[in-house]
Every structure is written in C-alpha cells, then in structure tokens.
Design a protein around this motif. Structure first.
Motif, PDB file in Angstrom:
ATOM      1  N   VAL A   1     149.464  31.165 -38.808  1.00  0.00           N
ATOM      2  CA  VAL A   1     150.796  30.923 -38.225  1.00  0.00           C
ATOM      3  C   VAL A   1     151.009  29.420 -38.243  1.00  0.00           C
ATOM      4  CG1 VAL A   1     152.216  31.128 -36.140  1.00  0.00           C
ATOM      5  CG2 VAL A   1     150.605  32.960 -36.734  1.00  0.00           C
ATOM      6  N   HIS A   2     152.139  28.986 -38.808  1.00  0.00           N
ATOM      7  CA  HIS A   2     152.410  27.551 -38.880  1.00  0.00           C
ATOM      8  C   HIS A   2     153.359  27.108 -37.766  1.00  0.00           C
ATOM      9  CE1 HIS A   2     150.236  27.101 -42.532  1.00  0.00           C
ATOM     10  NE2 HIS A   2     151.122  27.663 -43.322  1.00  0.00           N
ATOM     11  N   LEU A   3     152.994  25.988 -37.126  1.00  0.00           N
ATOM     12  CA  LEU A   3     153.897  25.308 -36.199  1.00  0.00           C
ATOM     13  C   LEU A   3     154.125  23.900 -36.760  1.00  0.00           C
ATOM     14  CD1 LEU A   3     152.757  27.680 -34.374  1.00  0.00           C
ATOM     15  CD2 LEU A   3     153.096  26.149 -32.448  1.00  0.00           C
ATOM     16  N   PRO A   4     155.038  23.757 -37.709  1.00  0.00           N
ATOM     17  CA  PRO A   4     155.254  22.458 -38.332  1.00  0.00           C
ATOM     18  C   PRO A   4     155.884  21.482 -37.345  1.00  0.00           C
ATOM     19  CG  PRO A   4     156.904  24.042 -39.072  1.00  0.00           C
ATOM     20  CD  PRO A   4     155.915  24.806 -38.234  1.00  0.00           C
ATOM     21  N   THR A   5     155.380  20.246 -37.344  1.00  0.00           N
ATOM     22  CA  THR A   5     155.837  19.284 -36.336  1.00  0.00           C
ATOM     23  C   THR A   5     156.659  18.148 -36.930  1.00  0.00           C
ATOM     24  OG1 THR A   5     153.783  18.044 -36.540  1.00  0.00           O
ATOM     25  CG2 THR A   5     153.842  19.765 -34.857  1.00  0.00           C
ATOM     26  N   THR A   6     156.789  18.096 -38.255  1.00  0.00           N
ATOM     27  CA  THR A   6     157.643  17.075 -38.858  1.00  0.00           C
ATOM     28  C   THR A   6     158.856  17.756 -39.472  1.00  0.00           C
ATOM     29  OG1 THR A   6     156.607  17.204 -41.038  1.00  0.00           O
ATOM     30  CG2 THR A   6     155.647  15.633 -39.466  1.00  0.00           C
ATOM     31  N   LEU A   7     159.913  16.977 -39.675  1.00  0.00           N
ATOM     32  CA  LEU A   7     161.126  17.552 -40.260  1.00  0.00           C
ATOM     33  C   LEU A   7     160.854  18.028 -41.690  1.00  0.00           C
ATOM     34  CD1 LEU A   7     164.099  18.203 -39.929  1.00  0.00           C
ATOM     35  CD2 LEU A   7     164.650  15.830 -40.520  1.00  0.00           C
ATOM     36  N   LEU A   8     160.080  17.234 -42.432  1.00  0.00           N
ATOM     37  CA  LEU A   8     159.726  17.629 -43.805  1.00  0.00           C
ATOM     38  C   LEU A   8     159.019  18.978 -43.835  1.00  0.00           C
ATOM     39  CD1 LEU A   8     158.290  14.490 -45.653  1.00  0.00           C
ATOM     40  CD2 LEU A   8     159.975  16.076 -46.551  1.00  0.00           C
ATOM     41  N   ALA A   9     158.076  19.159 -42.927  1.00  0.00           N
ATOM     42  CA  ALA A   9     157.310  20.408 -42.910  1.00  0.00           C
ATOM     43  C   ALA A   9     158.184  21.569 -42.436  1.00  0.00           C
ATOM     44  CB  ALA A   9     156.082  20.263 -42.008  1.00  0.00           C
ATOM     45  N   GLN A  10     159.128  21.304 -41.520  1.00  0.00           N
ATOM     46  CA  GLN A  10     159.970  22.391 -41.009  1.00  0.00           C
ATOM     47  C   GLN A  10     160.943  22.877 -42.081  1.00  0.00           C
ATOM     48  OE1 GLN A  10     161.676  21.473 -37.134  1.00  0.00           O
ATOM     49  NE2 GLN A  10     159.655  21.371 -36.202  1.00  0.00           N
TER      50      GLN A  10
ATOM     51  N   THR B   1     159.135  13.401 -31.209  1.00  0.00           N
ATOM     52  CA  THR B   1     157.926  12.572 -31.151  1.00  0.00           C
ATOM     53  C   THR B   1     157.728  11.761 -32.437  1.00  0.00           C
ATOM     54  OG1 THR B   1     156.486  14.231 -32.159  1.00  0.00           O
ATOM     55  CG2 THR B   1     156.806  14.401 -29.787  1.00  0.00           C
ATOM     56  N   LEU B   2     158.581  11.982 -33.430  1.00  0.00           N
ATOM     57  CA  LEU B   2     158.326  11.364 -34.740  1.00  0.00           C
ATOM     58  C   LEU B   2     158.788   9.920 -34.798  1.00  0.00           C
ATOM     59  CD1 LEU B   2     159.555  14.141 -37.208  1.00  0.00           C
ATOM     60  CD2 LEU B   2     157.236  13.710 -36.389  1.00  0.00           C
ATOM     61  N   PRO B   3     158.022   9.072 -35.486  1.00  0.00           N
ATOM     62  CA  PRO B   3     158.549   7.741 -35.792  1.00  0.00           C
ATOM     63  C   PRO B   3     159.842   7.898 -36.595  1.00  0.00           C
ATOM     64  CG  PRO B   3     156.251   7.950 -36.496  1.00  0.00           C
ATOM     65  CD  PRO B   3     156.703   9.305 -36.057  1.00  0.00           C
ATOM     66  N   ARG B   4     160.746   6.957 -36.400  1.00  0.00           N
ATOM     67  CA  ARG B   4     162.073   7.073 -37.016  1.00  0.00           C
ATOM     68  C   ARG B   4     162.002   7.233 -38.533  1.00  0.00           C
ATOM     69  NH1 ARG B   4     167.161   3.804 -34.953  1.00  0.00           N
ATOM     70  NH2 ARG B   4     166.419   4.970 -33.171  1.00  0.00           N
ATOM     71  N   ARG B   5     161.110   6.484 -39.170  1.00  0.00           N
ATOM     72  CA  ARG B   5     161.039   6.549 -40.640  1.00  0.00           C
ATOM     73  C   ARG B   5     160.599   7.941 -41.086  1.00  0.00           C
ATOM     74  NH1 ARG B   5     156.952   3.458 -44.653  1.00  0.00           N
ATOM     75  NH2 ARG B   5     157.816   4.359 -46.564  1.00  0.00           N
ATOM     76  N   GLU B   6     159.686   8.532 -40.339  1.00  0.00           N
ATOM     77  CA  GLU B   6     159.198   9.881 -40.659  1.00  0.00           C
ATOM     78  C   GLU B   6     160.330  10.904 -40.525  1.00  0.00           C
ATOM     79  OE1 GLU B   6     155.742  11.409 -41.141  1.00  0.00           O
ATOM     80  OE2 GLU B   6     157.189  12.988 -41.616  1.00  0.00           O
ATOM     81  N   LEU B   7     161.133  10.748 -39.461  1.00  0.00           N
ATOM     82  CA  LEU B   7     162.249  11.685 -39.248  1.00  0.00           C
ATOM     83  C   LEU B   7     163.275  11.549 -40.379  1.00  0.00           C
ATOM     84  CD1 LEU B   7     163.552  13.775 -37.290  1.00  0.00           C
ATOM     85  CD2 LEU B   7     164.840  11.866 -36.343  1.00  0.00           C
ATOM     86  N   ILE B   8     163.660  10.313 -40.661  1.00  0.00           N
ATOM     87  CA  ILE B   8     164.677  10.082 -41.706  1.00  0.00           C
ATOM     88  C   ILE B   8     164.172  10.626 -43.046  1.00  0.00           C
ATOM     89  CG2 ILE B   8     165.956   8.296 -42.995  1.00  0.00           C
ATOM     90  CD1 ILE B   8     166.956   8.394 -40.211  1.00  0.00           C
ATOM     91  N   GLY B   9     162.881  10.453 -43.309  1.00  0.00           N
ATOM     92  CA  GLY B   9     162.307  10.972 -44.558  1.00  0.00           C
ATOM     93  C   GLY B   9     162.565  12.466 -44.713  1.00  0.00           C
ATOM     94  N   GLY B  10     162.504  13.197 -43.614  1.00  0.00           N
ATOM     95  CA  GLY B  10     162.734  14.643 -43.663  1.00  0.00           C
ATOM     96  C   GLY B  10     164.126  14.995 -44.165  1.00  0.00           C
TER      97      GLY B  10
END
Ligand code: GLY
Length: 354
Positions: free
Chosen positions: A121-130, A168-177
């Motif tokens: 079961v996956h609980l993805p925590t980044t926008l890219l993974a979601q 909880t994501l750093p802004r750059r990580e979120l925008i990357g998604g």
C-alpha cells in the motif's frame, strides 16, 4: 469521514484493480484499507518521521528509509527484505510505503520480490509521487550504470494520497510536482489551472489510471505519460541532476510543443500554450546554459522509446502519439531556438512564482 472532500479513483486492472484515494487526512484510513485486505501484520517502510505514519491497525514495525536516488539500490531492497523476514512477514501480510517516489519505487520492488509478491500500500508524500510515481505499478531501483534499470510491474493494493503531507515539502519540491501536472494539460486531462490542488491531483491520477488500465506494461499508449520526458531525462543527466525531475520535465514539455510546431503538427497558438501553462505552474521554460545541444541529442538517442531514431511523444492538436525518426536537424534547430538560463536561475524560478 465527515464532510471532508475525498476523491476516489479506480485503477481497473481485473484482479489487480485498486483504488487511489486523495484528500486531506486520508492517511488515517490506512487501518480500514489494511482490514479490507485481510492482512495480519505490516512492515511500514517510511521516509517520514513517526508522527506522519498512520496506525495500520494490526501489529507492525517501521523500517526507516530515505528519499532520494542514492538509496534507491538493490542493497536497500535486500535490507528491506531481510527486515520483512526478521519480522516474519508472509504473503498474507503487507508492506506499507510512506515517502516520495524513490521510496515507493524501492519498497514496491522489495514487496514484488519478497515471497514472490507481497501486497503493498503506497502513501506517497510528495506531489510528484501522488500524481505519478505511486500509481501504475512501476517499481525500480538504480544501478551505477543508470536510473531505474532494475524493476518490475507490481501494482499496489491501494494508494492513499494525503494532501496534508504536501504542507511539509520544501517549496522547490512542491513546485517540481507541478511539472507532471503541467504535462497532463497536453495529454488528455485538459486545462487544470483553475482547479484546487486536490482536484488537480485527482485529474492527473484519473488520466493515468485510464492509460495504465489500457496499457499496463508500457507497450504503446503508456508512453504518452512520458510527454516532455525525452528531453527531461536528458536534462537531468546532462546537469548531473542539478535540475529536479519536475523542472526538467517542465522544460521538456515546452520543447515538445516547439518541436511539434517545427514539424507542422500544431499551430503557433498551441506551441505558445505550452510555455504559458508551464510558466503558470511556476516552472522553468528555458534550457540551462552550459549544456551542449549535441550532448542532449546524444542522450535522447539513448532514450528507452528511441528504437527508431530520435523518438518523441508529440501533440497533434487532436491527441498525442509516439513520433519516431524525427530528423536530427529539426531537433537541433528547435533546441537552438530555445532561450537559455543559468541552472541556478532555473532552480530558483519556482520560488519567484510560488
Ligand atoms: N511515469 C510514467 C509511467 O508510470 O508510465
């Protein structure tokens, strides 16, 4: 589940079908999901601190993981499998992966191999993974020779995309998604720009579910999900991963529009729409300076899709498809016409727009 809004998306794959649930707080439904699977115990592979790991409702242990490419190795898979064995996990039990795409890829592969296949079961925590990595069953680890070279298809039993994780994501990580959301605009999801984030994730997952259910093993249609990725992957490698995946795919999406225009497949307005949409999401639209076009072309020739010369997923205005044998001079001219920006400016562009 009060009045809170959740999105439930089916991934129809006969006996391997499952649901992706999206919304604030959905991680707390893990115990219901685990109960529904009839699982007796769980190993939670988590790249997040304990407070972000929901109770699976059955006896469990947590095995810490670290997001990022360096830990996405066969050695990590062995470590996880040994942990599963030490805990006495069987095929009647389950693995739960909490983390970004590298963690769900690696834990997914360990689950696929352990006892020849254990539910995950996956609980993805980044926008890219979601929006992408956790859905569709691709699992993999890297070799020193390249990214994702060892893997298999192993569909999860469920995916819980809790949007609370994104805070909880750093802004750059979120925008990357948003790079993966932007490419959905051109491959069938339509214009998602005015929707709230939960809706954007749901629309991206809906599109992916419909593609994966028709081409689970990437024999054709599923390639369309890699819109913008041919140049994107080349840019990641040419910059030694200074550009994130989402940033590279964003620039690759702009390039895909320009190339389709140069080949006469779409008109100027549709070409310009690529830049407008990518810019809307706060992502870069220029090539990094210091990266030679011939290096990008040589990397793109080695793309997995490139069985017949330079091959791209391109828009025709009516849909996207795989276009083989694109003449090198058109690719080179299109690259030459793109603006350039220093890599440092590219990777900070998200901050300016967020
Ligand atoms: N990320 C593309 C795919 O899952 O096929």
């Amino acid at each position: 589940m009060t009045t809170q809004q959740y999105w439930r998306i089916d991934v129809p794959l006969a006996e391997r079908s499952y649901q992706v649930v999206i919304g604030s707080g959905v991680r707390h439904t893990l115990a219901d999901v685990v109960a529904g699977l009839g699982v007796r115990r769980v190993v939670v592979v988590s790249a997040r601190p304990a407070e972000w790991v929901p109770d699976p409702g059955v006896p469990f242990v947590v095995e810490p993981a670290r997001d990022g490419e360096p830990d996405k190795t066969l050695a990590s898979v062995e470590r996880l499998c040994r942990r599963f064995a030490a805990f006495g996990l069987t095929r009647a039990d389950a693995v739960v992966a909490v983390g970004g795409g590298s963690t769900t890829d690696m834990a997914g592969l360990a689950a696929a191999l352990y006892h020849r296949g254990t539910p995950v079961v996956h609980l993805p925590t980044t926008l890219l993974a979601q929006v992408d990595a956790s859905v569709g069953g691709k699992t993999a680890v890297n070799l020193p020779d390249g990214k994702n070279l060892v893997g298999t298809y192993w569909q999860p039993a469920a995916v819980l995309c809790d949007t609370d994780y994104l805070s909880t994501l750093p802004r750059r990580e979120l925008i990357g998604g948003y790079g993966e959301i932007a490419r959905c605009h051109f491959i069938g999801a339509g214009d998602l720009r005015e929707l709230e984030l939960g809706e954007q994730i749901a629309a991206s997952v809906r599109l992916k579910a419909s593609v994966v259910s028709r081409d689970e093993r990437d024999s054709g249609l599923r390639h369309t999900l890699n819109y913008g990725h041919t140049l994107g992957h080349a840019l990641e490698r040419a910059t030694d991963f200074a550009l994130s995946h989402g940033e590279a795919v964003a620039v690759g999406t702009v390039f895909a529009g320009q190339l389709a225009g140069a080949l006469g497949r779409i008109g100027a307005a549709r070409v310009a729409e690529h830049t407008t949409v990518v810019r809307h999401y706060g992502l870069p639209t220029a090539l990094p300076s210091g990266v030679a076009a011939h290096e990008l072309i040589s990397l793109m020739r080695r793309d997995k899709k490139a069985e017949n010369g330079l091959t791209f997923v391109l828009d025709s205005g009516k849909g996207v498809g795989l276009v083989p044998d694109v003449p090198e001079e058109v690719v080179a001219a299109t690259l030459a016409a793109m603006p350039r920006q220093s890599p440092a400016d590219i990777t900070h562009e998200g901050d300016a727009h967020a």
